[in-house]
Design a protein around this motif. Structure first.
Motif, PDB file in Angstrom:
ATOM      1  N   LYS A  94       0.818  -1.215   0.000  1.00  0.00           N
ATOM      2  CA  LYS A  94       0.000   0.000   0.000  1.00  0.00           C
ATOM      3  C   LYS A  94       0.850   1.264   0.000  1.00  0.00           C
ATOM      4  CE  LYS A  94      -4.064  -1.939   2.198  1.00  0.00           C
ATOM      5  NZ  LYS A  94      -4.986  -1.900   3.332  1.00  0.00           N
ATOM      6  N   ALA A  95       1.916   1.260   0.763  1.00  0.00           N
ATOM      7  CA  ALA A  95       2.784   2.449   0.821  1.00  0.00           C
ATOM      8  C   ALA A  95       3.425   2.724  -0.539  1.00  0.00           C
ATOM      9  CB  ALA A  95       3.860   2.264   1.883  1.00  0.00           C
ATOM     10  N   LEU A  96       3.799   1.676  -1.264  1.00  0.00           N
ATOM     11  CA  LEU A  96       4.387   1.854  -2.587  1.00  0.00           C
ATOM     12  C   LEU A  96       3.353   2.382  -3.579  1.00  0.00           C
ATOM     13  CD1 LEU A  96       6.907   1.541  -4.315  1.00  0.00           C
ATOM     14  CD2 LEU A  96       6.220  -0.794  -4.775  1.00  0.00           C
ATOM     15  N   ASN A  97       2.125   1.889  -3.489  1.00  0.00           N
ATOM     16  CA  ASN A  97       1.050   2.411  -4.345  1.00  0.00           C
ATOM     17  C   ASN A  97       0.783   3.883  -4.051  1.00  0.00           C
ATOM     18  OD1 ASN A  97       0.412   0.240  -5.974  1.00  0.00           O
ATOM     19  ND2 ASN A  97      -0.995  -0.643  -4.490  1.00  0.00           N
ATOM     20  N   ALA A  98       0.747   4.240  -2.771  1.00  0.00           N
ATOM     21  CA  ALA A  98       0.509   5.633  -2.394  1.00  0.00           C
ATOM     22  C   ALA A  98       1.633   6.528  -2.901  1.00  0.00           C
ATOM     23  CB  ALA A  98       0.378   5.752  -0.884  1.00  0.00           C
ATOM     24  N   PHE A  99       2.875   6.071  -2.773  1.00  0.00           N
ATOM     25  CA  PHE A  99       4.012   6.853  -3.249  1.00  0.00           C
ATOM     26  C   PHE A  99       3.967   7.033  -4.764  1.00  0.00           C
ATOM     27  CE2 PHE A  99       8.431   7.003  -4.797  1.00  0.00           C
ATOM     28  CZ  PHE A  99       8.792   8.218  -4.253  1.00  0.00           C
ATOM     29  N   SER A 100       3.643   5.966  -5.499  1.00  0.00           N
ATOM     30  CA  SER A 100       3.584   6.084  -6.957  1.00  0.00           C
ATOM     31  C   SER A 100       2.443   7.001  -7.384  1.00  0.00           C
ATOM     32  CB  SER A 100       3.464   4.721  -7.616  1.00  0.00           C
ATOM     33  OG  SER A 100       2.258   4.107  -7.265  1.00  0.00           O
ATOM     34  N   ASP A 101       1.332   7.013  -6.634  1.00  0.00           N
ATOM     35  CA  ASP A 101       0.242   7.944  -6.941  1.00  0.00           C
ATOM     36  C   ASP A 101       0.679   9.393  -6.725  1.00  0.00           C
ATOM     37  OD1 ASP A 101      -1.428   5.882  -7.641  1.00  0.00           O
ATOM     38  OD2 ASP A 101      -2.449   5.806  -5.685  1.00  0.00           O
ATOM     39  N   VAL A 102       1.432   9.636  -5.666  1.00  0.00           N
ATOM     40  CA  VAL A 102       1.931  10.991  -5.399  1.00  0.00           C
ATOM     41  C   VAL A 102       2.852  11.443  -6.523  1.00  0.00           C
ATOM     42  CG1 VAL A 102       3.441  12.333  -3.874  1.00  0.00           C
ATOM     43  CG2 VAL A 102       1.672  10.889  -2.899  1.00  0.00           C
ATOM     44  N   VAL A 103       3.734  10.561  -6.965  1.00  0.00           N
ATOM     45  CA  VAL A 103       4.654  10.907  -8.042  1.00  0.00           C
ATOM     46  C   VAL A 103       3.900  11.123  -9.351  1.00  0.00           C
ATOM     47  CG1 VAL A 103       6.573  10.062  -9.449  1.00  0.00           C
ATOM     48  CG2 VAL A 103       6.626   9.779  -6.979  1.00  0.00           C
ATOM     49  N   ASP A 104       2.940  10.245  -9.650  1.00  0.00           N
ATOM     50  CA  ASP A 104       2.180  10.372 -10.899  1.00  0.00           C
ATOM     51  C   ASP A 104       1.341  11.648 -10.941  1.00  0.00           C
ATOM     52  OD1 ASP A 104       3.157   8.108 -12.049  1.00  0.00           O
ATOM     53  OD2 ASP A 104       1.497   6.829 -11.410  1.00  0.00           O
ATOM     54  N   ASN A 105       0.880  12.120  -9.802  1.00  0.00           N
ATOM     55  CA  ASN A 105       0.028  13.303  -9.762  1.00  0.00           C
ATOM     56  C   ASN A 105       0.807  14.594  -9.558  1.00  0.00           C
ATOM     57  OD1 ASN A 105      -2.256  11.720 -10.104  1.00  0.00           O
ATOM     58  ND2 ASN A 105      -2.474  11.382  -7.907  1.00  0.00           N
ATOM     59  N   SER A 106       2.117  14.523  -9.442  1.00  0.00           N
ATOM     60  CA  SER A 106       2.918  15.727  -9.232  1.00  0.00           C
ATOM     61  C   SER A 106       3.301  16.347 -10.578  1.00  0.00           C
ATOM     62  CB  SER A 106       4.174  15.402  -8.436  1.00  0.00           C
ATOM     63  OG  SER A 106       5.101  14.723  -9.244  1.00  0.00           O
TER      64      SER A 106
END
Length: 78
Positions: free
Chosen positions: A56-68
């Motif tokens: 879950k933490a990796l998914n959350a991090f990738s979402d943050v990067v994708d939306n930046s």
């Protein structure tokens, strides 16, 4: 002269093999560390197929990067 060319050719082949082996070892070591930590798992479903499941933490991090606004730069580094 041909002996020198032969020696240079052998040294070049040795250098190329060393580079390939080093790159392969680095890639395999990185993947082993990545999977060994448990960031990604490969569960098997009822039909015997494997799927990919990220932590879950990796998914959350990738979402943050994708939306930046730096998403294109981050993809270039990957």
């Amino acid at each position: 002269m041909s002996d020198a060319d032969n020696l240079i050719g052998k040294l070049y082949k040795l250098h190329q093999q060393y580079g390939n082996l080093t790159a392969l070892g680095t890639l395999a070591g990185g993947q082993a560390l990545y999977y060994g930590v448990g960031l990604t798992k490969f569960p098997k479903d009822a039909y015997g197929k494997y799927s990919l499941k990220h932590m879950k933490a990796l998914n959350a991090f990738s979402d943050v990067v994708d939306n930046s606004k730096f998403s294109k730069a981050a993809r270039g580094l990957a």
